[in-house]
Design a protein around this motif. Structure first.
Motif, short mmCIF file in Angstrom:
data_model
loop_
_atom_site.label_atom_id
_atom_site.label_comp_id
_atom_site.label_asym_id
_atom_site.label_seq_id
_atom_site.Cartn_x
_atom_site.Cartn_y
_atom_site.Cartn_z
N PRO A 90 -11.82 -6.01 -9.94
CA PRO A 90 -11.71 -6.13 -11.40
C PRO A 90 -11.61 -7.61 -11.80
CG PRO A 90 -10.13 -4.51 -10.55
CD PRO A 90 -10.79 -5.15 -9.36
N SER A 137 -9.08 -10.77 -13.35
CA SER A 137 -7.73 -10.90 -12.75
C SER A 137 -7.72 -10.79 -11.22
CB SER A 137 -6.81 -9.84 -13.36
OG SER A 137 -7.27 -8.56 -13.04
N GLU A 169 -0.71 6.32 0.86
CA GLU A 169 -0.41 6.85 -0.46
C GLU A 169 -1.07 6.00 -1.54
OE1 GLU A 169 4.16 8.05 -0.45
OE2 GLU A 169 3.64 6.34 0.79
N SER A 170 -1.00 6.52 -2.75
CA SER A 170 -1.57 5.83 -3.88
C SER A 170 -0.91 4.46 -4.07
CB SER A 170 -1.35 6.73 -5.10
OG SER A 170 -1.99 6.21 -6.18
N ALA A 201 -1.85 -7.82 -3.78
CA ALA A 201 -2.06 -6.38 -3.60
C ALA A 201 -2.49 -6.06 -2.16
CB ALA A 201 -3.13 -5.89 -4.57
N CYS A 211 -1.48 1.70 -2.23
CA CYS A 211 -1.28 0.92 -1.00
C CYS A 211 -2.35 -0.14 -0.76
CB CYS A 211 -1.17 1.85 0.20
SG CYS A 211 0.42 2.69 0.23
N GLY A 212 -3.41 -0.15 -1.59
CA GLY A 212 -4.41 -1.21 -1.46
C GLY A 212 -5.72 -0.76 -0.85
N LYS A 213 -5.93 0.53 -0.73
CA LYS A 213 -7.16 1.05 -0.11
C LYS A 213 -8.39 0.69 -0.95
CE LYS A 213 -5.74 5.38 -0.30
NZ LYS A 213 -4.51 5.20 -1.10
N SER A 214 -8.33 1.02 -2.24
CA SER A 214 -9.51 0.77 -3.09
C SER A 214 -9.79 -0.72 -3.23
CB SER A 214 -9.29 1.34 -4.49
OG SER A 214 -9.19 2.72 -4.43
N VAL A 215 -8.73 -1.48 -3.46
CA VAL A 215 -8.90 -2.92 -3.68
C VAL A 215 -9.55 -3.58 -2.45
CG1 VAL A 215 -7.58 -5.03 -3.98
CG2 VAL A 215 -7.07 -3.07 -5.42
N1 LIG Z 1 -7.07 -4.15 -12.15
C1 LIG Z 1 -5.86 -4.31 -11.59
N2 LIG Z 1 -4.95 -5.16 -12.14
C2 LIG Z 1 -3.74 -5.33 -11.60
N3 LIG Z 1 -3.32 -4.71 -10.48
C3 LIG Z 1 -4.16 -3.84 -9.90
C4 LIG Z 1 -5.48 -3.60 -10.41
N4 LIG Z 1 -6.09 -2.69 -9.62
C5 LIG Z 1 -5.20 -2.40 -8.64
N5 LIG Z 1 -4.05 -3.08 -8.81
C6 LIG Z 1 -2.84 -3.02 -7.96
O1 LIG Z 1 -3.21 -3.21 -6.60
C7 LIG Z 1 -2.47 -2.36 -5.76
C8 LIG Z 1 -3.39 -1.58 -4.86
O2 LIG Z 1 -4.16 -0.70 -5.66
P1 LIG Z 1 -5.30 0.24 -5.06
O3 LIG Z 1 -6.12 -0.51 -4.08
O4 LIG Z 1 -6.01 0.83 -6.24
O5 LIG Z 1 -4.45 1.36 -4.31
P2 LIG Z 1 -4.99 2.70 -3.60
O6 LIG Z 1 -6.47 2.72 -3.67
O7 LIG Z 1 -4.47 2.61 -2.20
O8 LIG Z 1 -4.36 3.82 -4.37
C9 LIG Z 1 -1.60 -1.47 -6.67
O9 LIG Z 1 -0.29 -1.99 -6.73
C10 LIG Z 1 -2.29 -1.60 -7.99
O10 LIG Z 1 -1.34 -1.47 -9.04
#
Ligand SMILES: Nc1ncnc2c1ncn2[C@@H]1O[C@H](COP(=O)(O)OP(=O)(O)O)[C@@H](O)[C@H]1O
Ligand SMILES: [Mg+2]
Length: 333
Positions: free
Chosen positions: A63, A66, A46-47, A27, A49-53
Motif C-alpha cells: 500500500p 505508507s 493468525e491474522s 510490520a 502476522c505479516g503474511k499478506s504484506v
Molecule cells: N495499509 C496498511 N497501513 C498500515 N498498516 C498496515 C497496512 N496493511 C497492513 N498493515 C499492518 O501490517 C501488519 C501485517 O498485516 P498483514 O500482512 O495484512 O497480516 P496477515 O496477512 O498475516 O493477516 C498488521 O499489523 C497490519 O495492521
C-alpha cells in the motif's frame, strides 16, 4: 560437484514498515526464505502476522505511500527485483508473477467485462492479436472450469457468484503462465465445496504449468493438503519453517504447537470447543525485540529483550529458538 539450482525466489532479511502518526511501524521483521521450482510454499499464522504484506512486497504492491521496504533483498531467478527499472517491473508483474487476492470483488474492475479484463494482460504483455487473445481467454475460462465460456466472457463481475469471480481472478493470474503464483487466502470468502474445487484447481494448474506457488492461509488443514513446505509467521517474523509432514509430526515452536492445538482433529471430542490461543497478536507499536510469543503469553524476563536465535534441527527444519517458549520441547528438554 552438483551446483544448487538458483531458487525461483530468494528473500533475505526483508523488513517492511508503515508510516504512522507515531513514526514508522515495523510490520515485517527480517524475514528470509527461498522458494524452488515447482514448489508450493505455505505461509500460515493468525491474522495480522505479516503474511499478506510479505507477499505484497514480492509483487511490489505494498500500500502506497505508507508501506516501505526498509531493508533486505528480494531476488527472482537471481535478479534483484528491488532495484529494477519501472519498465522491467511492469513486465515482471505481468508475466512472471500472478497474484490471487483474498477478495476478488475488490481486484476486478466492475465496469469491464471479464473477457476484457483477462484479454488485457494478454494484449499488453504477450503482444497477442485480439483474435488470439479472444481464443486464449476462452481456453483460460475453460481451464478454470467456467462453463459456457463464450457467453460468460461478456459478463461483468457483479453477474458472477463469489466462486466464479475467484476463478476469473485465477484465470487472470495465470493468463501469462507466470513462474510464481501468489494465492493470498484464495478461498476464505467461499463455501467449503467451492474452496475444495479452487484448491484442487490450483494444484492441477501448478502441475500442468510447472509454476511455483505461495499459498497464504490461517488454516493449517489447507496447508496440509496443498503445500510441500510451510513457514509459520508470528508478529512479523518467521518462527518455524519445515517440510509439511515434518511440521505436523514434529512441531517445535510453542506458537506452531498452539496453532496445531487449535485445529479440529480426531483428538478433540465432537462438539467440544477447540482450544484457542490466549491473548492476541500485539499492536505493531508494542512489539518487543525479544520473543514475541512470550510477550503474548505475559511472560517476563531476558527473552523479551533479545531476539531468539534461529536454529536448524535438520537441514530443512528451523525455528526461532526461545528457550523459555520451548522449555517443554524436544530441543530444550
Ligand atoms: N495499509 C496498511 N497501513 C498500515 N498498516 C498496515 C497496512 N496493511 C497492513 N498493515 C499492518 O501490517 C501488519 C501485517 O498485516 P498483514 O500482512 O495484512 O497480516 P496477515 O496477512 O498475516 O493477516 C498488521 O499489523 C497490519 O495492521
Ligand atoms: Mg492477509
Amino acid at each position: 560437484m552438483k551446483l544448487k539450482p538458483i531458487p525461483v525466489l530468494e528473500i533475505k532479511q526483508l523488513s517492511i514498515a508503515f508510516d504512522s502518526d507515531h513514526g514508522p511501524q515495523q510490520a515485517v521483521d527480517r524475514v528470509s526464505f527461498e522458494l524452488h521450482q515447482g514448489e508450493c510454499l505455505g505461509i500460515v499464522g493468525e491474522s495480522g502476522c505479516g503474511k499478506s504484506v510479505t507477499t505484497m512486497a514480492i509483487a511490489r504492491l505494498l500500500p502506497q505511500p505508507s508501506g516501505k521496504i526498509t531493508s533486505g533483498e528480494i531476488r527472482m531467478h537471481g535478479e534483484d527485483i528491488l532495484n529494477i527499472s519501472p519498465k522491467r517491473l511492469s513486465k515482471l508483474r505481468g508475466q512472471k508473477i500472478g497474484v490471487i487476492f483474498q477478495e476478488p470483488i475488490n481486484a476486478l474492475n466492475p465496469l469491464q467485462s471479464i473477457g476484457h479484463q483477462i484479454a488485457e494482460s494478454l494484449l499488453l504483455h504477450q503482444g497477442m492479436t485480439s483474435a488470439k487473445a479472444y481464443k486464449r481467454c476462452i481456453e483460460l475460462l475453460r481451464l478454470v472450469r467456467i462453463p459456457d465460456a463464450e457467453t460468460r466472457m461478456k459478463d461483468y463481475p457483479h453477474q458472477l457468484s463469489g466462486g466464479m469471480r475467484q476463478r476469473v481472478m485465477i484465470a487472470i493470474a495465470i493468463a501469462c503462465r507466470p513462474d510464481l503464483i501468489i494465492a493470498d487466502e484464495p478461498t476464505t470468502a467461499l463455501d467449503v465445496t467451492v474452496q475444495q474445487q479452487i484448491l484442487e484447481l490450483l494444484r492441477k494448474l501448478r502441475l500442468e504449468m510447472g509454476s511455483s506457488s505461495i499459498l497464504i492461509t490461517h488454516d493449517l488443514g489447507v496447508i496440509a493438503q496443498n503445500c510441500d513446505r510451510v513457514l509459520v509467521m508470528y508478529a512479523g517474523r518467521i518462527v518455524e519453517s519445515a517440510p509439511v509432514a515434518e511440521l505436523f509430526a514434529n512441531p517445535l515452536h510453542a506458537y506452531t504447537r498452539a496453532l496445531l492445538d487449535s485445529m479440529p482433529s480426531d483428538k478433540h471430542e465432537p462438539k467440544s470447543t477447540l482450544p484457542t490461543i490466549p491473548g492476541q497478536v500485539a499492536d505493531l507499536s508494542e512489539l518487543v525485540e525479544g520473543c514475541r510469543f512470550c510477550q503474548r503469553m505475559g511472560r517476563e524476563g531476558d527473552c523479551l529483550t533479545q531476539r531468539p536465535n534461529w536454529i536448524e534441527v535438520s537441514p530443512e527444519h528451523g525455528l526461532e529458538n526461545c528457550p523459555i517458549c520451548n522449555l517443554s520441547s524436544a530441543i530444550n528438554p
